[in-house]
Write an enzyme that holds these catalytic residues in place. Structure first.
Site, PDB file in Angstrom:
ATOM      1  N   GLU A  47       0.865  -1.182   0.000  1.00 15.64           N
ATOM      2  CA  GLU A  47       0.000   0.000   0.000  1.00 15.64           C
ATOM      3  C   GLU A  47       0.902   1.232   0.000  1.00 15.64           C
ATOM      4  OE1 GLU A  47      -3.253  -0.253  -0.517  1.00 15.64           O
ATOM      5  OE2 GLU A  47      -3.134   1.920  -0.657  1.00 15.64           O
ATOM      6  N   CYS A  77       4.111  -2.734  -8.467  1.00 15.23           N
ATOM      7  CA  CYS A  77       2.783  -2.241  -8.094  1.00 15.23           C
ATOM      8  C   CYS A  77       2.905  -1.007  -7.181  1.00 15.23           C
ATOM      9  CB  CYS A  77       1.981  -3.378  -7.487  1.00 15.23           C
ATOM     10  SG  CYS A  77       0.218  -3.089  -7.614  1.00 15.23           S
ATOM     11  N   HIS A 162       2.579  -8.697  -9.714  1.00 15.61           N
ATOM     12  CA  HIS A 162       3.420  -9.364  -8.707  1.00 15.61           C
ATOM     13  C   HIS A 162       3.882 -10.714  -9.250  1.00 15.61           C
ATOM     14  CE1 HIS A 162       2.042  -7.084  -4.989  1.00 15.61           C
ATOM     15  NE2 HIS A 162       1.184  -6.666  -5.887  1.00 15.61           N
ATOM     16  N   GLU A 164       6.330 -12.383  -7.655  1.00 14.33           N
ATOM     17  CA  GLU A 164       6.912 -13.077  -6.496  1.00 14.33           C
ATOM     18  C   GLU A 164       5.929 -14.050  -5.850  1.00 14.33           C
ATOM     19  OE1 GLU A 164       5.915 -10.019  -6.558  1.00 14.33           O
ATOM     20  OE2 GLU A 164       4.901  -9.503  -4.684  1.00 14.33           O
TER      21      GLU A 164
HETATM   22  N1  GLN Z   1      -3.400  -0.201  -4.681  1.00  5.58           N
HETATM   23  C1  GLN Z   1      -2.111  -0.157  -4.054  1.00  5.58           C
HETATM   24  C2  GLN Z   1      -1.613   1.294  -3.946  1.00  5.58           C
HETATM   25  O1  GLN Z   1      -2.193   2.159  -4.498  1.00  5.58           O
HETATM   26  C3  GLN Z   1      -1.097  -0.990  -4.819  1.00  5.58           C
HETATM   27  C4  GLN Z   1      -1.488  -2.449  -4.783  1.00  5.58           C
HETATM   28  C5  GLN Z   1      -0.345  -3.396  -4.869  1.00  5.58           C
HETATM   29  O2  GLN Z   1       0.820  -3.061  -4.615  1.00  5.58           O
HETATM   30  N2  GLN Z   1      -0.651  -4.623  -5.178  1.00  5.58           N
HETATM   31  O3  GLN Z   1      -0.632   1.542  -3.298  1.00  5.58           O
END
Ligand code: GLN
Length: 182
Positions: A47, A77, A162, A164
């Protein structure tokens, strides 16, 4: 070879089996001194808003910028959101390490997460962002549904998925990153 993983929050531990399958060592990075011995850094999924708070808490914003000049970074991400030039949906602070914009949570909510094969390797998209306005130096290595999902620029790269979490080690993306480092 020592590969750092920014270990403030999120998907850190699943990288270990991929990194070790490459004969390398995972170093958990939280504080400025942890950057000293690593030759590459993974900014993992998780996050990004929480990570931004913890970057402040550990006071590593400047050191993250400084080492980006020296060693390759791979943002996954949330990590790609931290590395972007600009972030939208909503706006938030970013390190500006690659010439691209990132729109957060573009594929919908947690339930809209999906699995896909990239270069015949299964990967997960979990509340993934969209990569937009790619600069001239950006190279698209893979796209899904017409959108770039794996982009490199110089020594750095981002994936909005992802790899991993997949069990077959090492993932081709960890292998590619390790080759960029060495
Ligand atoms: N939605 C998350 C964000 O905005 C990212 C999600 C993820 O890393 N899988 O930080």
């Amino acid at each position: 070879m020592k590969i750092g993983v920014l270990a403030l929050q999120g998907c850190v531990e699943p990288h270990r089996k991929h990194i070790e399958a490459l004969g390398a060592e995972l170093v958990e990075v939280r504080r400025a001194e942890d950057f000293k011995n690593i030759s590459g850094l993974i900014l993992p999924g998780g996050e990004s808003t929480t990570m931004l708070k913890l970057i402040e808490h550990f006071q590593i914003w400047d050191v993250l910028k400084e080492y980006a000049e020296k060693i390759p970074y791979w943002g996954i991400c949330a990590g790609s959101i931290l590395m972007a030039l600009r972030v939208t949906n909503p706006k938030q602070k970013s390190l500006g390490l690659m010439h691209l914009d990132v729109e957060r949570n573009s594929y919908g909510r947690q339930v809209d997460s999906f699995e896909e094969k990239i270069d015949s390797y299964p990967v997960s998209f979990i509340r993934a962002p969209l990569l937009k306005k790619l600069g001239k130096a950006c190279q698209v290595k893979a796209s899904t549904k017409g959108n770039p999902v794996w982009v490199t620029e110089g020594k750095h790269m981002v994936t909005t998925f992802h790899p991993e979490l997949s069990l077959k080690t090492p993932s081709p993306f960890h292998k590619y990153f390790a080759e960029k480092i060495s």
